[in-house]
Design an enzyme around this catalytic site. Sequence first.
Site, PDB file in Angstrom:
ATOM      1  N   GLY A 145      22.722 -66.124   7.018  1.00 20.46           N
ATOM      2  CA  GLY A 145      22.303 -64.739   7.239  1.00 20.46           C
ATOM      3  C   GLY A 145      23.500 -63.809   7.174  1.00 20.46           C
ATOM      4  CE  LYS A 195      22.295 -60.346  22.447  1.00 22.39           C
ATOM      5  NZ  LYS A 195      23.502 -60.557  21.669  1.00 22.39           N
TER       6      LYS A 195
HETATM    7  P1  NAD Z   1      20.703 -63.547  10.836  1.00 22.83           P
HETATM    8  O1  NAD Z   1      19.342 -63.445  11.414  1.00 22.83           O
HETATM    9  O2  NAD Z   1      21.129 -62.545   9.824  1.00 22.83           O
HETATM   10  O3  NAD Z   1      20.928 -64.990  10.162  1.00 22.83           O
HETATM   11  C1  NAD Z   1      20.459 -66.175  10.702  1.00 22.83           C
HETATM   12  C2  NAD Z   1      20.114 -67.069   9.520  1.00 22.83           C
HETATM   13  O4  NAD Z   1      19.760 -68.350  10.009  1.00 22.83           O
HETATM   14  C3  NAD Z   1      18.919 -66.549   8.708  1.00 22.83           C
HETATM   15  O5  NAD Z   1      19.259 -66.508   7.335  1.00 22.83           O
HETATM   16  C4  NAD Z   1      17.814 -67.575   8.996  1.00 22.83           C
HETATM   17  O6  NAD Z   1      16.937 -67.751   7.912  1.00 22.83           O
HETATM   18  C5  NAD Z   1      18.643 -68.822   9.272  1.00 22.83           C
HETATM   19  N1  NAD Z   1      17.966 -69.853  10.046  1.00 22.83           N
HETATM   20  C6  NAD Z   1      17.092 -69.717  11.076  1.00 22.83           C
HETATM   21  N2  NAD Z   1      16.706 -70.905  11.524  1.00 22.83           N
HETATM   22  C7  NAD Z   1      17.364 -71.831  10.776  1.00 22.83           C
HETATM   23  C8  NAD Z   1      17.400 -73.248  10.766  1.00 22.83           C
HETATM   24  N3  NAD Z   1      16.660 -73.977  11.609  1.00 22.83           N
HETATM   25  N4  NAD Z   1      18.195 -73.863   9.874  1.00 22.83           N
HETATM   26  C9  NAD Z   1      18.938 -73.156   8.992  1.00 22.83           C
HETATM   27  N5  NAD Z   1      18.936 -71.806   8.954  1.00 22.83           N
HETATM   28  C10 NAD Z   1      18.162 -71.166   9.836  1.00 22.83           C
HETATM   29  O7  NAD Z   1      21.695 -63.558  12.074  1.00 22.83           O
HETATM   30  P2  NAD Z   1      23.263 -63.285  12.038  1.00 22.83           P
HETATM   31  O8  NAD Z   1      23.505 -61.850  12.356  1.00 22.83           O
HETATM   32  O9  NAD Z   1      23.869 -63.888  10.827  1.00 22.83           O
HETATM   33  O10 NAD Z   1      23.727 -64.100  13.321  1.00 22.83           O
HETATM   34  C11 NAD Z   1      23.725 -65.513  13.321  1.00 22.83           C
HETATM   35  C12 NAD Z   1      23.924 -66.017  14.732  1.00 22.83           C
HETATM   36  O11 NAD Z   1      25.150 -65.526  15.248  1.00 22.83           O
HETATM   37  C13 NAD Z   1      22.849 -65.522  15.720  1.00 22.83           C
HETATM   38  O12 NAD Z   1      22.629 -66.526  16.665  1.00 22.83           O
HETATM   39  C14 NAD Z   1      23.517 -64.315  16.382  1.00 22.83           C
HETATM   40  O13 NAD Z   1      23.026 -64.084  17.683  1.00 22.83           O
HETATM   41  C15 NAD Z   1      24.955 -64.758  16.419  1.00 22.83           C
HETATM   42  N6  NAD Z   1      25.918 -63.655  16.417  1.00 22.83           N
HETATM   43  C16 NAD Z   1      25.856 -62.712  15.453  1.00 22.83           C
HETATM   44  C17 NAD Z   1      26.785 -61.679  15.458  1.00 22.83           C
HETATM   45  C18 NAD Z   1      26.773 -60.624  14.392  1.00 22.83           C
HETATM   46  O14 NAD Z   1      27.752 -59.868  14.277  1.00 22.83           O
HETATM   47  N7  NAD Z   1      25.742 -60.536  13.583  1.00 22.83           N
HETATM   48  C19 NAD Z   1      27.780 -61.626  16.451  1.00 22.83           C
HETATM   49  C20 NAD Z   1      27.824 -62.641  17.412  1.00 22.83           C
HETATM   50  C21 NAD Z   1      26.884 -63.650  17.384  1.00 22.83           C
END
Ligand code: NAD
Length: 356
Positions: A181, A80
Site C-alpha cells: 500500500g 488515535k
Molecule cells: P495501506 O492501507 O495503504 O496499505 C496496506 C496494504 O496491505 C494494502 O495494499 C492492502 O491491500 C494490503 N493488505 C491487507 N491485508 C493483507 C494481507 N493479509 N496480506 C497482504 N497484504 C495485505 O496502509 P499503509 O498506509 O501503507 O500502512 C501500512 C501499515 O503501516 C498499517 O498498519 C498502518 O497503520 C501502518 N503505518 C502507516 C503509516 C503511514 O505513514 N501510512 C505510518 C505508521 C504506521
Amino acid sequence: MSVFSAPAFDQHELVSFCSDRDSGLRAIIAVHDTTLGPGVGGCRMFPYASDEDALHDVLRLSRGMTYKSALAGLPLGGGKSVIIGDPRQDKTPALFRAMGDFVQSQSGRYVAAEDSGTSAADMRLIAERTAWVSGIDDNEYGGDPSPNTALGLYLGMRCAVRHRLGVDSLEGLQVAIQGLGHVGYCLAAYLRNNGAQVYAADVNAANVQRAVDDLGVIALDVADILSQKVDILAPCAMGAVLNEQSIPKLRAGIVCGAANNQLATAENGAQLQDLGILYCPDFLVNAGGIIDVHHQRLGSAESVKQEHIGRIETTLAEVLRRADESRRSTHAIAEELAREYLQAGQSQLQALAASN
Ligand code: NAD
C-alpha cells in the site's frame, strides 16, 4: 462492552464515542497521554466486526502513539481515532465532515491524520470543520506522510543489518514485504533503488502488478510471504501478524516493518528474541510519518525534517545495544526508553512551569 477494564485501556485520559444520525458516522477518539503535547494520531477507517474490536484497536493504537512520539522526541502525546465502516463503500463527504465536527469537539486534545482506510482527500473534508487535522498540504506528496514512514523503515533496516550482519548497506540483501500500500510501495522503491532484491505480496492484485511493473519486485503468494527465507521481513499491512502461529514459521533474520502493533502480545517479542530474530520495534521504526506530520504543521524546512527522521537510526542503535547488554527483548527495551523520554519531558515541563 467494558471500557475502563478493557485490556488496552491502560489509563487513557479520554475515550469519546460519536454516533451521528444524519451522516451515519460511528467513531471513537482515544487520547492516551498528553504529557508532552496533544494526542496526534491517524484516523483509521475499517469494517470492524464488533464495537469491542473497534475499541480494542483504537486503545492499542493510541497507547502506541504515546510511545512513538516520545521515542521520536516529539512534543506530542498519543491519540488515535477509528471510523467503523468499509472504506471501499461507506465513504461520503458528509461522513468526514461529521468526523471533523467530532474532532473539533475535543478542543485540540486530539489531532487527526491520515491512516489505513483514509486519504489526504478525506483529511481535507475533516479540515472543513476543524483545524485539528494534519496531512492536508498540497505539497509534493499531497500531505501523505507514507514516503517518510518508508524512509524511516529503510534507515531502521540499515541500522539492523549493520548490527546483525556487519554490513553498511542493503545492496544484495533480500527483503520480503507484506502489503504494497502507501508505505509498502515506497519502501520497495527505496530498497530497489539501493540494490536490494524485493519479494512482496498483497491481497490487492493491482498493487502487486504496479510494484512488479514499476520496480521489478518479485510477486509471492499472500500465504507465503511471512515464511519467505530472506534477510529482512517487513510487515506493512496489518497488526498482530507476529503471533504464536506465525512466529515458528518465520525464516527471516530481521523483522522491520510499518504495521502498528505487529506483536499480538508483548510475550511474542521475547519469543522472537529466543529464536534469534532481531525485531525492530514498530513504534520506533515507523515514526517517520508522525515526524513528517509534525513538521508539516510547523512548516519546517525539508532538511530539518530529514535530519529528525534520521534520528530513528540512532535511537534504534541504542535500543539494540541495550537489548544485547540486558538480554531482554527489543520491544521491552524500546518501551522502557520511551517511558524514560516521557519522564524526562515531564520533568522539563514541570521545571519550566516552576520557573514562571
Ligand atoms: P495501506 O492501507 O495503504 O496499505 C496496506 C496494504 O496491505 C494494502 O495494499 C492492502 O491491500 C494490503 N493488505 C491487507 N491485508 C493483507 C494481507 N493479509 N496480506 C497482504 N497484504 C495485505 O496502509 P499503509 O498506509 O501503507 O500502512 C501500512 C501499515 O503501516 C498499517 O498498519 C498502518 O497503520 C501502518 N503505518 C502507516 C503509516 C503511514 O505513514 N501510512 C505510518 C505508521 C504506521
